[in-house]
Design an enzyme around this catalytic site. Structure first.
Site: not given
Ligand code: 13P
Length: 226
Positions: A6-8, A86, A151, A157, A187
Site C-alpha cells: 500500500n503506497l498510500k 483502511h 492491521e 507506521g 510495520s
Molecule cells: P506500515 O507498513 O508503514 O506500518 O503500513 C501498514 C499499512 O497501513 C498497510 O496498509
C-alpha cells in the site's frame, strides 16, 4: 503467499512508472500474488505482471460526485482489486459508507482487501475480538473474492509490528468467522516478515513503509516467496 504494497500518498506518476517497471521484470512462482496499491493518479495502463489495486474509490459508476473516482475510471486501467476499510480512511468513512463500498465492489466482482484493526486502548481492554467482529458484521464474509487484512492501528507506521502471539490469536479468531484469506499489516519489514508469514492462517502481508522503495519490496518478495 500474498505480498501487497500500500503506497498510500507516496509516489508520483513518474516514480511509480519506474517502480512498476522494476517489479515487472521479476518472475515468481504462481503460488504467490503481488498486489500494489499506487495513488490513483499514478495508475498504469500497460500490461503488468502484478495486480494493480485501488486504495480508494467511490461506490458509483460515474456521476456528480466532485473529486471522486468511480468504477468507470478503475475499468479504464483494468483495475479489479480494491482496498476498503483502511484505518487511515475510516477517519473519514463511517460503517454505513464502508458497507456501501463493499456491496458495490461485490456487485461488480472486485477482489476486496478489507482492512480491520483495533487501537491500543481496545487491545488493552481485551476487547479486540469483539471490536473486530463488529467491523466485519456488515459485510458478506462468504464473498469468494474477499481477503481480510488485520492491521492493528497501533502497529501501523510505528516501526513495531504487533506481537506474534496476538497476531496468531486474531488470525485464528478471524478464521473461525470466515474462510477468506487473511493478511497481516502493520510495520512489516525484513526483520519480522518471515516470522509473520509463518503464523498459522497467515496468507500474506500488507506492507506500507517497507515497500515504498521498490528494491526493498522486491527483496521482501524474493526472500520470502514460496
Ligand atoms: P506500515 O507498513 O508503514 O506500518 O503500513 C501498514 C499499512 O497501513 C498497510 O496498509
Amino acid at each position: 503467499m500474498i505480498f501487497a504494497a500500500n503506497l498510500k500518498c507516496n509516489h508520483t506518476r513518474s516514480t511509480f512508472k519506474l517502480y512498476a517497471d522494476q517489479l515487472n521484470r521479476l518472475s515468481w512462482d504462481k503460488n504467490n500474488e503481488i498486489i500494489v496499491f499506487p495513488p490513483s493518479i499514478a495508475f498504469l495502463e500497460q500490461d503488468l505482471n502484478f495486480t494493480q489495486g485501488a486504495q480508494n474509490f467511490y461506490p458509483c459508476i460515474n456521476g456528480a460526485y466532485t473529486g471522486e473516482i468511480g468504477k468507470e475510471h478503475l475499468d479504464e486501467f483494468g483495475i479489479k482489486c480494491v482496498l476498503i476499510g483502511h484505518s487511515e480512511r475510516r477517519k473519514f468513512e463511517n460503517n454505513d459508507f464502508i458497507k456501501e463500498k463493499f456491496d458495490f465492489a461485490k456487485k461488480y466482482g472486485f477482489k476486496v482487501i478489507f482492512c480491520i484493526g483495533e487501537d491500543i486502548k481496545t487491545k488493552k481492554e481485551n476487547k479486540t475480538n469483539e471490536f473486530l467482529r463488529k467491523q466485519l458484521e456488515n459485510i458478506d464474509l462468504k464473498y469468494d473474492k474477499l481477503i481480510i487484512a488485520y492491521e492493528p492501528i497501533y502497529s501501523i507506521g510505528s516501526g513495531i509490528s504487533a506481537d506474534l502471539k496476538d497476531i496468531e490469536n486474531v488470525l485464528n479468531f478471524l478464521n473461525s468467522l470466515s474462510k477468506a484469506k487473511l493478511l497481516y499489516g502493520g510495520s512489516v519489514n525484513e526483520n519480522n516478515i518471515a516470522q509473520i508469514l509463518n503464523i498459522n492462517h497467515c496468507d500474506g502481508v500488507l506492507i506500507g513503509t517497507a515497500a515504498l522503495k521498490i528494491e526493498n519490496f522486491i527483496k521482501l518478495i524474493k526472500d520470502n516467496s514460496c
